[in-house]
Structure formats: C-alpha cells, structure tokens
Design a protein around this motif. Sequence first.
Motif, PDB file in Angstrom:
ATOM      1  N   VAL A  50       0.942  -1.072   0.109  1.00  0.00           N
ATOM      2  CA  VAL A  50      -0.007  -0.155   0.002  1.00  0.00           C
ATOM      3  C   VAL A  50       0.889   1.247   0.021  1.00  0.00           C
ATOM      4  O   VAL A  50       0.659   2.192  -0.913  1.00  0.00           O
ATOM      5  CB  VAL A  50      -0.933   0.047   1.142  1.00  0.00           C
ATOM      6  N   ARG A  51       2.028   1.113   0.773  1.00  0.00           N
ATOM      7  CA  ARG A  51       2.725   2.482   0.946  1.00  0.00           C
ATOM      8  C   ARG A  51       3.457   2.587  -0.260  1.00  0.00           C
ATOM      9  O   ARG A  51       3.783   3.554  -1.078  1.00  0.00           O
ATOM     10  CB  ARG A  51       3.851   2.207   1.994  1.00  0.00           C
ATOM     11  N   TRP A  52       4.156   1.528  -0.938  1.00  0.00           N
ATOM     12  CA  TRP A  52       4.728   1.515  -2.099  1.00  0.00           C
ATOM     13  C   TRP A  52       3.905   2.226  -3.276  1.00  0.00           C
ATOM     14  O   TRP A  52       4.457   2.897  -4.119  1.00  0.00           O
ATOM     15  CB  TRP A  52       5.399   0.175  -2.602  1.00  0.00           C
ATOM     16  N   TYR A  53       2.643   1.408  -3.494  1.00  0.00           N
ATOM     17  CA  TYR A  53       2.085   1.932  -4.681  1.00  0.00           C
ATOM     18  C   TYR A  53       1.659   3.593  -4.497  1.00  0.00           C
ATOM     19  O   TYR A  53       1.502   4.137  -5.368  1.00  0.00           O
ATOM     20  CB  TYR A  53       0.739   1.085  -4.836  1.00  0.00           C
ATOM     21  N   GLU A  54       1.696   3.762  -3.123  1.00  0.00           N
ATOM     22  CA  GLU A  54       1.136   5.304  -3.023  1.00  0.00           C
ATOM     23  C   GLU A  54       2.414   6.210  -3.277  1.00  0.00           C
ATOM     24  O   GLU A  54       2.097   7.087  -3.860  1.00  0.00           O
ATOM     25  CB  GLU A  54       0.449   5.451  -1.486  1.00  0.00           C
ATOM     26  N   ASP A  55       3.616   5.868  -2.592  1.00  0.00           N
ATOM     27  CA  ASP A  55       4.582   6.598  -2.720  1.00  0.00           C
ATOM     28  C   ASP A  55       5.454   6.672  -4.038  1.00  0.00           C
ATOM     29  O   ASP A  55       5.857   7.606  -4.321  1.00  0.00           O
ATOM     30  CB  ASP A  55       5.667   6.147  -1.745  1.00  0.00           C
ATOM     31  N   VAL A  75      -0.847   5.924  -6.465  1.00  0.00           N
ATOM     32  CA  VAL A  75      -2.175   5.411  -6.400  1.00  0.00           C
ATOM     33  C   VAL A  75      -2.509   5.054  -4.789  1.00  0.00           C
ATOM     34  O   VAL A  75      -2.034   4.288  -4.161  1.00  0.00           O
ATOM     35  CB  VAL A  75      -2.004   3.846  -6.994  1.00  0.00           C
ATOM     36  N   ALA A  76      -3.224   6.010  -4.331  1.00  0.00           N
ATOM     37  CA  ALA A  76      -3.539   6.167  -2.895  1.00  0.00           C
ATOM     38  C   ALA A  76      -4.803   5.117  -2.509  1.00  0.00           C
ATOM     39  O   ALA A  76      -5.642   5.344  -3.306  1.00  0.00           O
ATOM     40  CB  ALA A  76      -3.959   7.472  -2.195  1.00  0.00           C
ATOM     41  N   ALA A  77      -4.732   4.560  -1.367  1.00  0.00           N
ATOM     42  CA  ALA A  77      -5.732   3.917  -0.709  1.00  0.00           C
ATOM     43  C   ALA A  77      -6.859   4.763  -0.436  1.00  0.00           C
ATOM     44  O   ALA A  77      -6.791   5.867  -0.066  1.00  0.00           O
ATOM     45  CB  ALA A  77      -5.390   3.270   0.518  1.00  0.00           C
ATOM     46  N   ARG A  82      -6.568 -10.497   3.980  1.00  0.00           N
ATOM     47  CA  ARG A  82      -6.702  -8.948   4.014  1.00  0.00           C
ATOM     48  C   ARG A  82      -6.562  -8.146   2.805  1.00  0.00           C
ATOM     49  O   ARG A  82      -5.724  -8.390   1.985  1.00  0.00           O
ATOM     50  CB  ARG A  82      -6.041  -8.151   5.150  1.00  0.00           C
ATOM     51  N   ALA A  83      -7.452  -7.028   2.577  1.00  0.00           N
ATOM     52  CA  ALA A  83      -7.290  -6.299   1.358  1.00  0.00           C
ATOM     53  C   ALA A  83      -7.518  -4.806   1.522  1.00  0.00           C
ATOM     54  O   ALA A  83      -8.326  -4.536   2.513  1.00  0.00           O
ATOM     55  CB  ALA A  83      -8.216  -6.953   0.064  1.00  0.00           C
ATOM     56  N   VAL A  84      -6.905  -3.928   0.627  1.00  0.00           N
ATOM     57  CA  VAL A  84      -6.998  -2.676   0.586  1.00  0.00           C
ATOM     58  C   VAL A  84      -7.301  -2.212  -0.837  1.00  0.00           C
ATOM     59  O   VAL A  84      -6.777  -2.697  -1.606  1.00  0.00           O
ATOM     60  CB  VAL A  84      -5.850  -1.871   1.128  1.00  0.00           C
ATOM     61  N   PHE A  85      -8.378  -1.460  -1.062  1.00  0.00           N
ATOM     62  CA  PHE A  85      -8.536  -0.855  -2.356  1.00  0.00           C
ATOM     63  C   PHE A  85      -8.095   0.542  -2.558  1.00  0.00           C
ATOM     64  O   PHE A  85      -8.114   1.230  -1.732  1.00  0.00           O
ATOM     65  CB  PHE A  85     -10.259  -0.692  -2.507  1.00  0.00           C
ATOM     66  N   SER A  86      -7.491   0.567  -3.953  1.00  0.00           N
ATOM     67  CA  SER A  86      -6.757   2.004  -4.070  1.00  0.00           C
ATOM     68  C   SER A  86      -7.633   2.434  -5.361  1.00  0.00           C
ATOM     69  O   SER A  86      -7.558   1.492  -6.404  1.00  0.00           O
ATOM     70  CB  SER A  86      -5.655   2.121  -4.248  1.00  0.00           C
ATOM     71  N   LEU A  87      -7.547   3.770  -5.613  1.00  0.00           N
ATOM     72  CA  LEU A  87      -8.048   4.400  -6.686  1.00  0.00           C
ATOM     73  C   LEU A  87      -6.985   4.525  -8.143  1.00  0.00           C
ATOM     74  O   LEU A  87      -6.027   5.395  -7.644  1.00  0.00           O
ATOM     75  CB  LEU A  87      -8.847   5.619  -6.737  1.00  0.00           C
ATOM     76  N   ALA A  88      -6.828   3.921  -9.174  1.00  0.00           N
ATOM     77  CA  ALA A  88      -5.616   3.959  -9.952  1.00  0.00           C
ATOM     78  C   ALA A  88      -6.075   4.810 -11.044  1.00  0.00           C
ATOM     79  O   ALA A  88      -6.936   4.401 -11.692  1.00  0.00           O
ATOM     80  CB  ALA A  88      -5.103   2.893 -10.458  1.00  0.00           C
ATOM     81  N   GLY A  89      -5.871   6.047 -10.849  1.00  0.00           N
ATOM     82  CA  GLY A  89      -6.630   7.206 -12.089  1.00  0.00           C
ATOM     83  C   GLY A  89      -7.905   7.542 -11.661  1.00  0.00           C
ATOM     84  O   GLY A  89      -8.287   7.521 -10.798  1.00  0.00           O
ATOM     85  N   ASP A  90      -8.740   7.585 -12.873  1.00  0.00           N
ATOM     86  CA  ASP A  90      -9.963   8.035 -12.555  1.00  0.00           C
ATOM     87  C   ASP A  90     -11.208   6.940 -12.349  1.00  0.00           C
ATOM     88  O   ASP A  90     -12.290   7.320 -11.706  1.00  0.00           O
ATOM     89  CB  ASP A  90     -10.567   8.958 -13.728  1.00  0.00           C
ATOM     90  N   ASN A  91     -10.578   5.485 -12.977  1.00  0.00           N
ATOM     91  CA  ASN A  91     -11.738   4.657 -12.898  1.00  0.00           C
ATOM     92  C   ASN A  91     -11.311   3.244 -12.697  1.00  0.00           C
ATOM     93  O   ASN A  91     -12.330   2.530 -12.870  1.00  0.00           O
ATOM     94  CB  ASN A  91     -12.371   4.765 -14.330  1.00  0.00           C
ATOM     95  N   VAL A  92     -10.141   2.831 -12.219  1.00  0.00           N
ATOM     96  CA  VAL A  92      -9.782   1.707 -11.980  1.00  0.00           C
ATOM     97  C   VAL A  92      -9.438   1.568 -10.450  1.00  0.00           C
ATOM     98  O   VAL A  92      -8.439   2.020  -9.986  1.00  0.00           O
ATOM     99  CB  VAL A  92      -8.777   0.970 -12.850  1.00  0.00           C
ATOM    100  N   LEU A  93     -10.218   0.421 -10.000  1.00  0.00           N
ATOM    101  CA  LEU A  93      -9.900   0.131  -8.324  1.00  0.00           C
ATOM    102  C   LEU A  93      -8.752  -1.113  -8.589  1.00  0.00           C
ATOM    103  O   LEU A  93      -8.605  -2.001  -9.057  1.00  0.00           O
ATOM    104  CB  LEU A  93     -10.963  -0.424  -7.719  1.00  0.00           C
TER     105      LEU A  93
END
Length: 155
Positions: free
Chosen positions: A21-26, A30-32, A56-67
């Motif tokens: 989650v941190r890596w994809y955001e930093d 792509v923020a949770a 366990r799972a966390v959803f993040s929004l990648a761009g405008d329309n893909v989770l």
Amino acid sequence: MLKVTRMHHIGVPVSDLDRSVRWYEDVLGVAANGVTISADNAALGAVVEVENPAMRAVFSLAGDNVLLELIQYDRPVPKPFEGRNCDVGVMHLCFEVDDMDTAVRHLRERGVHLNADPVILASGDGIHAGELAGTKILYLRDPDGIQLELFELPR
C-alpha cells in the motif's frame, strides 16, 4: 446472454499489504481510498478455491476509474511470485503517465527495479506499432517482483 458492464477492480496478491500500500502510493501515486476488507471463512475458500483462507485487502483508486485491490493472504502462506511476462496467466498492470522521462527519474531516485530503459514503439526492427506508434513504454517491478508497465501516449 452475459454482458459485462464495466471493469470493477483488479486484484493483486502481495506478500506484505502495508508495504505494498505504501509503495503503490509513494512510488506510483495510487492512494488507498479507505476501503479495507478482511475475511476468514469457508465460503470465501470455496469462492477463491483456496483451502481455509484468511486474507486482508485494501482498495486504491488508480487514475479516474480503476480500483486496484491489494490482497494479503495470511493463510495459507503464499508462494513468492516467479512468473515471466510470457507465462500463461501472468498479467501485468499498465499505468498511463503524462511524462515518461519524469517518471523514470522518479523511479530511479526511489531505487525501483526497471527492466530496461523505456522503449518508443515505432514500426521497424521487428515492431509493428500501427496506431501505437510513438508510444513510450517501460516495464518495472513492484516490491514482490510483479510486472508493471508505464505507458505514455504520443502527444
């Protein structure tokens, strides 16, 4: 007849949910989005065909329309990712960027593994680019070695 109305999300199993989650955001921005789920029951096991799972799972929004759903299975213990891009069933996530040169500098500053320098798709030398001529692509790996792609369309 079945008709898919849209893509809802892409699920990616990871070895360490917090780290990913941190890596994809930093690294990718792509923020949770605050949607977190956990599950530990037989019904889930039947659905995902994994015996006695706990996840366990966390959803993040990648761009405008893909989770993007990052999933950590605590049970059973998963095997590390070993797939190659050519292996059946191995998929990659492709993220569009506005400026590949800036993206490459950003990734290198963070020590991200880049498979090679970016490639510009142009017909010739074994490439038939067609409508994608001029597109820049780059492949990289996330902390689990999962293949990702960055894609810059021609201006």
